[in-house]
Design a protein around this motif. Structure first.
Motif, PDB file in Angstrom:
ATOM      1  N   GLU A  58       3.070  -1.501   9.667  1.00 19.13           N
ATOM      2  CA  GLU A  58       3.379  -2.046   8.596  1.00 19.13           C
ATOM      3  C   GLU A  58       2.736  -1.475   7.230  1.00 19.13           C
ATOM      4  OE1 GLU A  58       5.521  -5.019   6.140  1.00 19.13           O
ATOM      5  OE2 GLU A  58       5.663  -4.069   8.026  1.00 19.13           O
ATOM      6  N   TRP A  59       1.515  -1.291   7.576  1.00 19.12           N
ATOM      7  CA  TRP A  59       0.452  -0.660   6.558  1.00 19.12           C
ATOM      8  C   TRP A  59       0.944   0.773   6.143  1.00 19.12           C
ATOM      9  CZ3 TRP A  59      -5.621   0.088   7.228  1.00 19.12           C
ATOM     10  CH2 TRP A  59      -6.157   0.356   6.095  1.00 19.12           C
ATOM     11  N   LYS A  79       6.954   4.197   2.206  1.00 17.91           N
ATOM     12  CA  LYS A  79       8.370   4.014   2.145  1.00 17.91           C
ATOM     13  C   LYS A  79       9.088   4.909   1.030  1.00 17.91           C
ATOM     14  CE  LYS A  79      11.375  -0.140   1.305  1.00 17.91           C
ATOM     15  NZ  LYS A  79      11.524  -1.313   1.090  1.00 17.91           N
ATOM     16  N   ASN A 128       4.333   0.628   4.352  1.00 18.23           N
ATOM     17  CA  ASN A 128       4.294   0.099   2.987  1.00 18.23           C
ATOM     18  C   ASN A 128       3.892   1.378   1.962  1.00 18.23           C
ATOM     19  OD1 ASN A 128       5.294  -2.280   3.588  1.00 18.23           O
ATOM     20  ND2 ASN A 128       3.303  -3.245   3.489  1.00 18.23           N
TER      21      ASN A 128
END
Length: 280
Positions: free
Chosen positions: A100-101, A107, A104
């Motif tokens: 997720e890090w 992206k 983010n």
């Protein structure tokens, strides 16, 4: 509910009440193909003789403390399904936070990413599915693990280039092109931590992917840090999962090695779990 109730009764000697119910539902979903909602709401469902035999074989394996994910041959990670067996570690929920890090941070950005010690391929494949502009590579020392990872990439229709490599080899960095992002969840469990670990991990998951010598707990982080400094592009980033008891030491190691920015993050349970280091 009869199917679930019967399986729970067989699992109760092995698991707590809540665990037995969860395992029974997962096992019955896997064996029957029925959804959780169907299994819980339709009391008329029954197992065929073949399905009952399959459930019994699975329960026999669970009695030996073999992890449910290996018994079923699959698990979920970052919303994707992964095949797993004794050749690879079972992906953990904490590792999803590392994915997720990176997602983010990158992206909609065109970038190159390489995953060291890829195992099942869960990190690389999850990034490939969530960073459509990225070029993803992944490596592992184990050819057995790479076989699983390639199968998982095909299963998830993910474009990842896998190759065999030893990140501890001093010549490894020379084989790499400049890259934007390096990520790794390397071995980080100390040998002296074995005594506190459960048998379902010790007896079934590959020790090569878990343990490092007590005398050199940051062995992989030093090696990966050197590779990152040699091959990351300017402002390139290194992301690693870490031993929760070695957060400060890992941060200090990367700072001493010369990274310009180092950040430590905790996971959902409040444990030091991830470090990001930026090359100047």
């Amino acid at each position: 509910m009869n199917i679930i109730r019967n399986v729970i009764s067989e699992l109760t000697p092995i698991f707590s009440a809540n665990e037995a119910r969860a395992v029974a539902i997962a096992l019955c979903e896997h064996v029957t193909g029925f959804s959780r909602a169907q299994l819980l709401s339709d009391g008329t469902l029954v197992l065929t003789d073949e399905q009952q035999q399959q459930v019994s074989r699975c329960i026999d394996r669970l009695r030996t403390q073999e992890p449910l994910q290996y018994v079923l041959g699959e698990t979920e990670f970052y919303g994707l399904s992964f095949k797993v067996d004794h050749r690879v570690l079972i992906p953990r929920p904490e590792t999803e936070e590392l994915v997720e890090w990176i997602k983010n941070d990158y992206k909609d950005i065109s970038c190159s990413v390489i995953d060291f010690c890829t195992g099942s391929g869960c990190i690389a494949i999850a990034l490939a599915k969530n960073l459509p502009e990225a070029e993803i590579q992944a490596c592992d020392l184990s050819e057995d693990a790479l076989e699983v990872a390639r199968a998982n990439a095909k299963y998830n229709d993910a474009n990842v280039r896998f190759f065999c490599a030893d990140v501890l080899s001093e010549s490894f960095a020379d084989t790499l092109e400049p890259i934007d992002v390096i990520v790794s969840n390397p071995p980080y469990v100390l040998e002296n931590e074995k005594a506190a670990m459960q048998s379902n991990v010790l007896d079934f998951e590959p020790s090569m992917a878990l343990f490092v010598p007590d005398a050199n707990p940051l062995l992989f982080y030093e090696a990966i840090g050197k590779i990152a400094l040699a091959r990351l592009k300017p402002e390139g980033a290194l992301y690693v999962e870490i031993n929760r008891d070695k957060g400060k030491e890992t941060v200090e190691l990367f700072r001493q090695m010369g990274f310009g920015f180092v950040e430590l993050r905790t996971d959902l349970f409040g444990n030091a779990r991830m470090v990001k280091a930026i090359k100047n």
